[in-house]
Write a protein that holds these residues in place. Structure first.
Motif, short mmCIF file in Angstrom:
data_model
loop_
_atom_site.label_atom_id
_atom_site.label_comp_id
_atom_site.label_asym_id
_atom_site.label_seq_id
_atom_site.Cartn_x
_atom_site.Cartn_y
_atom_site.Cartn_z
N THR A 185 0.82 -1.19 -0.10
CA THR A 185 0.01 -0.05 -0.14
C THR A 185 0.82 1.29 -0.01
O THR A 185 1.90 1.11 0.42
N GLY A 186 0.40 2.30 -0.61
CA GLY A 186 0.97 3.46 -0.38
C GLY A 186 0.46 4.88 -0.99
O GLY A 186 -0.69 4.68 -1.33
N ILE A 187 1.10 5.81 -0.96
CA ILE A 187 0.87 7.07 -1.46
C ILE A 187 1.90 7.95 -2.31
O ILE A 187 2.98 7.52 -2.26
N GLY A 188 1.36 8.87 -2.86
CA GLY A 188 2.57 9.73 -3.70
C GLY A 188 2.14 10.85 -4.74
O GLY A 188 0.75 10.98 -4.74
N GLY A 189 2.99 11.20 -5.31
CA GLY A 189 2.50 12.16 -6.59
C GLY A 189 3.06 11.62 -7.92
O GLY A 189 4.09 11.03 -8.11
N GLY B 288 -1.99 -3.31 -3.57
CA GLY B 288 -2.13 -4.63 -4.54
C GLY B 288 -1.51 -5.59 -3.59
O GLY B 288 -1.15 -5.69 -2.59
N ASN B 289 -1.23 -6.81 -4.48
CA ASN B 289 -0.38 -7.78 -4.17
C ASN B 289 0.54 -8.28 -5.08
O ASN B 289 0.36 -8.14 -6.21
N ILE B 290 1.53 -8.79 -4.87
CA ILE B 290 2.50 -9.77 -5.57
C ILE B 290 2.42 -11.34 -5.42
O ILE B 290 2.73 -11.67 -4.07
N VAL B 291 2.27 -12.12 -6.38
CA VAL B 291 2.33 -13.44 -6.22
C VAL B 291 3.24 -14.18 -7.39
O VAL B 291 3.71 -13.44 -8.15
N ALA C 57 6.96 8.43 -4.43
CA ALA C 57 5.89 7.56 -3.94
C ALA C 57 6.57 6.67 -2.63
O ALA C 57 7.76 6.71 -2.68
N GLU C 58 5.71 6.64 -1.77
CA GLU C 58 6.27 5.96 -0.56
C GLU C 58 5.24 4.77 -0.17
O GLU C 58 4.05 4.82 -0.21
N ILE C 59 5.93 3.61 -0.33
CA ILE C 59 5.21 2.30 -0.36
C ILE C 59 5.69 1.51 0.81
O ILE C 59 6.88 1.21 1.06
N GLU C 60 4.78 0.75 1.33
CA GLU C 60 4.87 -0.12 2.39
C GLU C 60 4.67 -1.65 1.76
O GLU C 60 3.60 -1.81 1.37
#
Length: 145
Positions: free
Chosen positions: A39-43, A75-78, A117-120
């Motif tokens: 999940t994350g936020i940004g420009g 989202g997810n990564i599999v 963008a800052e993503i966890e």
């Protein structure tokens, strides 16, 4: 891009001109992560949003450009049985069109960062979620086998 792993969670800063999804996939490859959620936020400066059209079995793509405030990306990564990585990502953007404020959201094909963008990124622990291909929709779903 820069990232740090703290207590098993990856915190990533995606920089100007970089593509978010590919950056996250690069982190997963470098760290040996087979499945994760994020999940994350940004420009952002550019986003390709997709809508699945079930009757046709295809995606319609709309490209947004300009100053796009990334309200949320999730989202997810599999991985499949050959450890190839796949993402399933949705996002919400706000932007101005003339004097009006607009919003757009949907399935994401790609997103380019304008300033940050800052993503966890949270790797799955205690197992791996695989991808199961669904021939009816031409997409993949989580497989827990």
């Amino acid at each position: 891009m820069d990232y740090r792993i703290m207590n098993g969670i990856c915190y990533a800063r995606i920089d100007k001109g970089e593509e978010i999804i590919e950056s996250l996939l690069d982190i997963c490859r470098a760290q040996g992560i087979k499945s994760a959620v994020f999940t994350g936020i940004g420009g952002c400066s550019r986003a390709e949003l997709q809508t699945f059209i079930p009757e046709e079995g295809t995606f319609e793509t709309e490209t947004l450009q300009g100053m796009l405030e990334l309200i949320n990306i999730t989202g997810n990564i599999v991985s499949d049985d050959d450890d190839q990585l796949f993402h399933h990502t949705h996002a919400v953007f706000s932007y101005k069109q003339g004097a009006e404020h607009k919003m757009a959201a949907g399935h994401i094909k790609s997103v380019e960062v304008l300033y940050t963008a800052e993503i966890e990124l949270r790797p799955v622990t205690g197992g791996v979620i695989r991808r199961k291909y669904d021939p009816e929709t031409g997409t993949g779903f989580w497989n827990f086998d």
